[in-house]
Design a protein around this motif. Structure first.
Motif, PDB file in Angstrom:
ATOM      1  N   ALA A  23       0.827  -1.211   0.000  1.00 14.51           N
ATOM      2  CA  ALA A  23       0.000   0.000   0.000  1.00 14.51           C
ATOM      3  C   ALA A  23       0.862   1.263   0.000  1.00 14.51           C
ATOM      4  O   ALA A  23       0.557   2.233  -0.709  1.00 14.51           O
ATOM      5  CB  ALA A  23      -0.920  -0.014   1.225  1.00 14.51           C
ATOM      6  N   ARG A  24       1.960   1.262   0.767  1.00 12.21           N
ATOM      7  CA  ARG A  24       2.821   2.452   0.822  1.00 12.21           C
ATOM      8  C   ARG A  24       3.493   2.700  -0.531  1.00 12.21           C
ATOM      9  O   ARG A  24       3.641   3.845  -0.973  1.00 12.21           O
ATOM     10  CB  ARG A  24       3.869   2.292   1.913  1.00 12.21           C
ATOM     11  CG  ARG A  24       4.776   3.508   2.111  1.00 12.21           C
ATOM     12  CD  ARG A  24       5.757   3.263   3.229  1.00 12.21           C
ATOM     13  NE  ARG A  24       6.697   4.356   3.370  1.00 12.21           N
ATOM     14  CZ  ARG A  24       6.503   5.441   4.112  1.00 12.21           C
ATOM     15  NH1 ARG A  24       5.372   5.579   4.790  1.00 12.21           N
ATOM     16  NH2 ARG A  24       7.430   6.375   4.189  1.00 12.21           N
ATOM     17  N   ALA A  25       3.933   1.622  -1.185  1.00 15.55           N
ATOM     18  CA  ALA A  25       4.581   1.773  -2.489  1.00 15.55           C
ATOM     19  C   ALA A  25       3.604   2.350  -3.517  1.00 15.55           C
ATOM     20  O   ALA A  25       3.957   3.265  -4.284  1.00 15.55           O
ATOM     21  CB  ALA A  25       5.119   0.431  -2.964  1.00 15.55           C
ATOM     22  N   SER A  28       2.969   6.014  -2.843  1.00 20.66           N
ATOM     23  CA  SER A  28       4.063   6.917  -3.222  1.00 20.66           C
ATOM     24  C   SER A  28       4.088   7.195  -4.720  1.00 20.66           C
ATOM     25  O   SER A  28       4.679   8.183  -5.163  1.00 20.66           O
ATOM     26  CB  SER A  28       5.409   6.318  -2.789  1.00 20.66           C
ATOM     27  OG  SER A  28       5.687   5.135  -3.531  1.00 20.66           O
ATOM     28  N   SER A  29       3.485   6.316  -5.517  1.00 20.61           N
ATOM     29  CA  SER A  29       3.449   6.523  -6.966  1.00 20.61           C
ATOM     30  C   SER A  29       2.091   7.021  -7.441  1.00 20.61           C
ATOM     31  O   SER A  29       1.835   7.061  -8.657  1.00 20.61           O
ATOM     32  CB  SER A  29       3.779   5.218  -7.688  1.00 20.61           C
ATOM     33  OG  SER A  29       2.766   4.253  -7.452  1.00 20.61           O
ATOM     34  N   HIS A  37       9.532   1.103  -9.349  1.00 23.70           N
ATOM     35  CA  HIS A  37      10.711   0.391  -9.840  1.00 23.70           C
ATOM     36  C   HIS A  37      10.441  -1.103  -9.943  1.00 23.70           C
ATOM     37  O   HIS A  37      10.906  -1.775 -10.874  1.00 23.70           O
ATOM     38  CB  HIS A  37      11.907   0.639  -8.912  1.00 23.70           C
ATOM     39  CG  HIS A  37      13.110  -0.187  -9.260  1.00 23.70           C
ATOM     40  ND1 HIS A  37      13.307  -1.452  -8.762  1.00 23.70           N
ATOM     41  CD2 HIS A  37      14.152   0.068 -10.073  1.00 23.70           C
ATOM     42  CE1 HIS A  37      14.434  -1.947  -9.249  1.00 23.70           C
ATOM     43  NE2 HIS A  37      14.981  -1.031 -10.044  1.00 23.70           N
ATOM     44  N   SER A  38       9.703  -1.641  -8.974  1.00 23.21           N
ATOM     45  CA  SER A  38       9.420  -3.081  -8.924  1.00 23.21           C
ATOM     46  C   SER A  38       7.917  -3.290  -8.827  1.00 23.21           C
ATOM     47  O   SER A  38       7.157  -2.350  -8.588  1.00 23.21           O
ATOM     48  CB  SER A  38      10.119  -3.720  -7.716  1.00 23.21           C
ATOM     49  OG  SER A  38      11.505  -3.399  -7.686  1.00 23.21           O
ATOM     50  N   LEU A  39       7.502  -4.534  -8.989  1.00 24.11           N
ATOM     51  CA  LEU A  39       6.099  -4.862  -8.801  1.00 24.11           C
ATOM     52  C   LEU A  39       5.704  -4.632  -7.345  1.00 24.11           C
ATOM     53  O   LEU A  39       6.531  -4.774  -6.439  1.00 24.11           O
ATOM     54  CB  LEU A  39       5.846  -6.320  -9.186  1.00 24.11           C
ATOM     55  CG  LEU A  39       5.977  -6.666 -10.678  1.00 24.11           C
ATOM     56  CD1 LEU A  39       5.847  -8.167 -10.878  1.00 24.11           C
ATOM     57  CD2 LEU A  39       4.929  -5.926 -11.496  1.00 24.11           C
ATOM     58  N   LYS A 185       8.513   4.652  -4.230  1.00 25.71           N
ATOM     59  CA  LYS A 185       8.407   4.164  -5.607  1.00 25.71           C
ATOM     60  C   LYS A 185       9.758   3.916  -6.266  1.00 25.71           C
ATOM     61  O   LYS A 185       9.864   3.094  -7.178  1.00 25.71           O
ATOM     62  CB  LYS A 185       7.596   5.151  -6.444  1.00 25.71           C
ATOM     63  CG  LYS A 185       8.205   6.533  -6.620  1.00 25.71           C
ATOM     64  CD  LYS A 185       7.289   7.435  -7.405  1.00 25.71           C
ATOM     65  CE  LYS A 185       7.904   8.813  -7.637  1.00 25.71           C
ATOM     66  NZ  LYS A 185       9.095   8.723  -8.497  1.00 25.71           N
ATOM     67  N   ASP A 186      10.815   4.624  -5.838  1.00 28.12           N
ATOM     68  CA  ASP A 186      12.135   4.449  -6.450  1.00 28.12           C
ATOM     69  C   ASP A 186      12.994   3.406  -5.738  1.00 28.12           C
ATOM     70  O   ASP A 186      14.128   3.155  -6.156  1.00 28.12           O
ATOM     71  CB  ASP A 186      12.872   5.793  -6.464  1.00 28.12           C
ATOM     72  CG  ASP A 186      12.169   6.820  -7.341  1.00 28.12           C
ATOM     73  OD1 ASP A 186      11.609   6.423  -8.385  1.00 28.12           O
ATOM     74  OD2 ASP A 186      12.163   8.017  -6.974  1.00 28.12           O
TER      75      ASP A 186
END
Length: 493
Positions: A23-25, A28-29, A37-39, A185-186
Motif C-alpha cells: 500500500a505504501r509503495a 508513493s506513486s 521500480h518493482s512490482l 516508488k524508487d
C-alpha cells in the motif's frame, strides 16, 4: 508465551507488513504501478522478509544455544557429594531435567501453585512420589541438591524464554518498521528481495553441509576415544564379536561386516532382477493404463514402513523358509536367518531399483530405438542391444544406491536375521549358509547404545567406530553411484 504463539505473532507481523508495504509503495506513486521500480508484491515481500528473517534467525539460534548454556550453568550447582556411587553427573542432570519438567506439569495441571513449586523442599516432601503420581519416573530419591538445581533450572529457563520472546518480537517489529519506512516508488525492492532469497538458499545449502560435517566430526571424536582404549588392529581384523562390560571384550569388526555384506548381497540378488525386469516392462511394453496401475502399486510398496517388513519376515517368511527349506535340507532349525532378512529386504528394495531404472530407461533418446528398429532389429533385440546398454551407467547407479539402503537397514535384520554375530571360526560352510542367523553393523550400533551404558567404556564407544565404518562404506557407494549417474547425464542431456 509458548513457541507457537511467538511464531504466530511473527507471521502476523510479516503479513501486516506485506500489505502495508504494498500500500505504501502504491501510495508513493499515486496508484500508478508503471511508476514503481518493482512490482508491488516485491515491496510487500521486502517488508515481510525484513520482519521474518532476523527474528526467525535469532529464535533458531536462541533455541539451540539456551539449553546448552543452561546445562553448563546448572551442572555447576550439583556438588560432588550429591552424585551417588555408581552414578554420573550426566545421570544426575537427567533427574534434574525430569524434576523440572514434572514441576512444570504439576503447575500447569493445577496440582501445585507456582509459589509452592518454588518453595518445595526435599526434606519435607517426597518429591519422587509426588512426581510419580504425574507419570514422571525418577531413578532414585530426589535429594535437596537435585531439587534445588531443578528449581534453579526452571527459573533460568523461564527467564531465558521471556527474554527470547521480547527480543524476537522486538526484532520482528523493528525490521518491519525499518523496511516500511524505506519503501517508496524508487526503492529497488526486487533487487533486495532477490538478494535475500539468494542468501536464504545459500544458507539452506550450508546447513546441509554443516550438518554432515557435524555428524562426521562427532563420530570422529568418539571413535578417537574408542581407539585410545581399544587396539585398532583388533577392531578391524578381529574375528570375534563378544562385548563384555566387565572389561573382557572382543570387539572384532569382521563378523558384523560379513553379516552386513551377506544379507545385503541376498537382498540385491532379489531386488535387482525383479526391479530391473519390472522397469523394462513398464517402460517398453506396458500400455498407459497398465503402467499407471503398476507404478502406483510399486510406489505403495515403497511406502510400507520397515517395521512392517520386519514383522512380515518374523511371522511369515521366516517360518515358511524354516519348514519348507532349512529343516528338510538340514541347513538350519531357526526361522531367523540371512535368507529371511535378505528376501524381505530385497522386496523392500524393488521400488528403489524399479523406479530409478524406469526413469533412466525412459531417458534414453527415442531416436536410438527408432534407428535400431529401422535397421531391422526386433523390439526385444533393440532393448537388449541398444536401450539397456545405453541406460547401463544409470542402472548401475540405481543398484549402488539400493545397496547403500540395504547396508543401512536395521529393523528387518533384527526381526528377520536375529542379533547374533557370525561365528567366523565355525567353518566356511556355516559362513556361507544362508539359513544361519547373522546380524549387521547397524543392529549392533543400536544394541550397544541402548540400556544401561557407560559412554566412557569401549563397549559403548565401539558403536561410534562401527557407525564411522558404515558411513565410509555407504559414502563410497554413493560417490560411485553419483559419478556413474553424472557420466550418464552428460552423455544424454
Amino acid at each position: 508465551m509458548s513457541l507457537i504463539w511467538i511464531l504466530t505473532l511473527i507471521l502476523a507481523f510479516a503479513a501486516v507488513g506485506y500489505f502495508a508495504g504494498k500500500a505504501r509503495a502504491l501510495a508513493s506513486s499515486g496508484g500508478k504501478i508503471r511508476d514503481l521500480h518493482s512490482l508491488p508484491s516485491y515491496y510487500g515481500a521486502n517488508v515481510a522478509l525484513s520482519s521474518l528473517v532476523p527474528s526467525l534467525a535469532v529464535l533458531a539460534v536462541w533455541l539451540l544455544v539456551q539449553p546448552i548454556l543452561l546445562e553448563s550453568l546448572v551442572v555447576k550447582l550439583i556438588p560432588d557429594n550429591a552424585i551417588a556411587e555408581g552414578s554420573t553427573r550426566d545421570l544426575v542432570m537427567s533427574d534434574v531435567h525430569r524434576v523440572a519438567d514434572g514441576l512444570d506439569m504439576a503447575v500447569s495441571n493445577g496440582l501445585l501453585t507456582l509459589e509452592e513449586s518454588e518453595e518445595m523442599r526435599a526434606e519435607s516432601t517426597d518429591v519422587r512420589k509426588q512426581l510419580g503420581d504425574l507419570g514422571i519416573a525418577l531413578g532414585a530419591k530426589v535429594g535437596p541438591e537435585v531439587l534445588a538445581a531443578a528449581q534453579e533450572y526452571r527459573i533460568m529457563r523461564k527467564t531465558g524464554s521471556l527474554w527470547m520472546m521480547m527480543i524476537v518480537l522486538a526484532l520482528a517489529l523493528v525490521g518491519a518498521f525499518y523496511s516500511y519506512s524505506r519503501t517508496h516508488k524508487d526503492f529497488r525492492a526486487r533487487n533486495v528481495v532477490e538478494r535475500v532469497i539468494l542468501a536464504l538458499l545459500i544458507g539452506a545449502a550450508l546447513i546441509a553441509i554443516l550438518t554432515t560435517l557435524g555428524i562426521v566430526f562427532s563420530m570422529l571424536f568418539e571413535t578417537r576415544s574408542f581407539f585410545s582404549q581399544f587396539p585398532a588392529a583388533d577392531f578391524f581384523f578381529g574375528t570375534v564379536w563378544s562385548p563384555d562390560f566387565r572389561g573382557d571384550s572382543e570387539l572384532g569388526l569382521l563378523p558384523l561386516l560379513w553379516g552386513t555384506l551377506f544379507i545385503s548381497m541376498v537382498a540385491l540378488l532379489v531386488a535387482v532382477p525383479i526391479g530391473l525386469f519390472a522397469a523394462i516392462y513398464l517402460s517398453e511394453y506396458a500400455g498407459p493404463k497398465m503402467r499407471a496401475v503398476a507404478k502406483l502399486m510399486i510406489e505403495i510398496l515403497a511406502g510400507i514402513p520397515t517395521i512392517v517388513y520386519g514383522l512380515f519376515a518374523l511371522i511369515t517368511v521366516g517360518p515358511m523358509l524354516r519348514d519348507h527349506f532349512a529343516q528338510p535340507l538340514g541347513l538350519g532349525e531357526s526361522g531367523s536367518s540371512v535368507m529371511t532378512a535378505g528376501l524381505v529386504m530385497g522386496v523392500m528394495l524393488i521400488p528403489f531399483v524399479s523406479s530409478l531404472s524406469d526413469d533412466i530407461i525412459n531417458a534414453v533418446p527415442q531416436a536410438m530405438r527408432d534407428g535400431s528398429l529401422g535397421l531391422g532389429a526386433t523390439h526385444s533385440e533393440t532393448i537388449r542391444q541398444v536401450v539397456v546398454p545405453a541406460a547401463l551407467p544409470g542402472i548401475v547407479g540405481a543398484i549402488l544406491l539400493a545397496a547403500s539402503r540395504a547396508i543401512g537397514e536395521t529393523m528387518i535384520v533384527v526381526l528377520g536375521a536375529g542379533a547374533a554375530a557370525a561365528q567366523m571360526h565355525s567353518g566356511l560352510g556355516a559362513l556361507v549358509n544362508p539359513f544361519e542367523a547373522m546380524t549387521t553393523i547397524t543392529v549392533k550400533i543400536v544394541s550397544q547404545l541402548t540400556g544401561d551404558t557407560d559412554f566412557a567404556a569401549p563397549e559403548t564407544l565401539v558403536a561410534f567406530a562401527l557407525g564411522l565404518t558404515l558411513f565410509c562404506i555407504t559414502l563410497g557407494l554413493n560417490i560411485i553411484a553419483l559419478v556413474i549417474v553424472r557420466k550418464y547425464r552428460e552423455q544424454y542431456e
